[in-house]
Write a protein that holds these residues in place. Sequence first.
Motif, PDB file in Angstrom:
ATOM      1  N   UNK A 205     105.304  64.630 -16.205  1.00 55.53           N
ATOM      2  CA  UNK A 205     104.220  63.879 -15.578  1.00 55.53           C
ATOM      3  C   UNK A 205     104.386  63.809 -14.069  1.00 55.53           C
ATOM      4  N   UNK A 206     105.640  63.654 -13.616  1.00 50.76           N
ATOM      5  CA  UNK A 206     105.884  63.576 -12.174  1.00 50.76           C
ATOM      6  C   UNK A 206     105.563  64.899 -11.487  1.00 50.76           C
ATOM      7  N   UNK A 207     105.971  66.013 -12.093  1.00 49.77           N
ATOM      8  CA  UNK A 207     105.678  67.314 -11.488  1.00 49.77           C
ATOM      9  C   UNK A 207     104.186  67.641 -11.563  1.00 49.77           C
ATOM     10  N   UNK A 208     103.510  67.141 -12.605  1.00 55.55           N
ATOM     11  CA  UNK A 208     102.058  67.359 -12.694  1.00 55.55           C
ATOM     12  C   UNK A 208     101.334  66.620 -11.581  1.00 55.55           C
ATOM     13  N   UNK A 210     102.539  66.025  -8.724  1.00 59.86           N
ATOM     14  CA  UNK A 210     102.810  66.773  -7.490  1.00 59.86           C
ATOM     15  C   UNK A 210     102.007  68.061  -7.396  1.00 59.86           C
ATOM     16  N   UNK A 211     101.243  68.359  -8.444  1.00 61.19           N
ATOM     17  CA  UNK A 211     100.391  69.546  -8.417  1.00 61.19           C
ATOM     18  C   UNK A 211     101.025  70.796  -8.994  1.00 61.19           C
ATOM     19  N   UNK A 212     102.125  70.670  -9.732  1.00 58.24           N
ATOM     20  CA  UNK A 212     102.787  71.843 -10.310  1.00 58.24           C
ATOM     21  C   UNK A 212     102.033  72.324 -11.540  1.00 58.24           C
ATOM     22  N   UNK A 213     101.910  73.639 -11.649  1.00 55.29           N
ATOM     23  CA  UNK A 213     101.260  74.219 -12.807  1.00 55.29           C
ATOM     24  C   UNK A 213     102.215  74.353 -13.974  1.00 55.29           C
ATOM     25  N   UNK A 220     110.995  74.490 -13.354  1.00 49.94           N
ATOM     26  CA  UNK A 220     111.555  73.373 -12.592  1.00 49.94           C
ATOM     27  C   UNK A 220     112.072  72.251 -13.484  1.00 49.94           C
ATOM     28  N   UNK A 221     111.463  72.078 -14.665  1.00 53.27           N
ATOM     29  CA  UNK A 221     111.813  70.954 -15.522  1.00 53.27           C
ATOM     30  C   UNK A 221     112.349  71.411 -16.875  1.00 53.27           C
TER      31      UNK A 221
END
Length: 309
Positions: A205-208, A210-213, A220-221
């Motif tokens: 959720x945090x990377x989403x 930040x705009x990560x696909x 990354x995760x």
Amino acid sequence: MSTAAPPRKNAPPRERTGGRLSNGAFALLLTAPGLALFAAIIVYPLLSALFTGFFKQDLRLPGREFAGLDNFTHWLDGDFLTILQQTLIFTVGATLVPFVLGFALALALNSGLKGSGFMRGLFLFPWVIPGVVVSFLWMWIFNANYGVLNGILVKAGIIEESVTWLGQPATAMLAVITTKTWASFPWMMVMLLAGLQTVPRELHEATSIDGAGAIRRFFAVTWPQVRGVASIVLLLEFIWNFQHFDTIYVLTGGGPAGSTETFATAVYQTAFKGFDIGRATALGGLWMLLLLVLVAVYLRITERKGDAR
């Protein structure tokens, strides 16, 4: 008139010297039956087999003759590298292909796909079937005369005539790897799915936010979190495939023209069809040394994983 006996001095307490075992002796006593059984069914046969590798011995004849290192040099100067190459081709193919397939299915099932519980049980079906049964099933699929695979490909117009998948060197190894992939991808899927379910959703959720696909979130995760499980799964499957026998033997027997011969089939053919038990055990000894290297790598990885915790 009675005289009183003089009072006796208190004697010092005696030390108890018997009837009690030390902790080490007690532990040895408890493990002795297991150690004896281990020595009887593992150590003795192993040492006896390695010792036999130094002799010229035929199963059809009594007695044996000391041959020194002749049995080992026979393989090292002969077909050892070819057998090693074919064993590695099978092992790498039968490890990476089901890993990729199992990982893809694990990601799909972990994404909350509808009906994932039913699909998880359905995908486990190939895993619970005995390996020999799986091999006979795929032998029927690959059959050149009435096999399902040829029928589908001919009707689809992909091939014009039936292919002898198991009868030619160009396709035999591919057929063997395909069969082993179908049998082994379910357990890899289950192990990887278990690893994926331990990844905190907060990280995704945090990377989403930040705009990560999806691809960036995976590298990354997801991958850093399951890398340890993936490495153990890959190494275990590699070790098992390095000594795999039943699928290859049932489908091709190491043929055609030795194109699918591995250490497992070569040892069997030499011992029980060539009746040369000396050369068979010599090849088995060389094979065991390679397996010990793989086991040492596995133990090192698990040790590092334990230290990281």
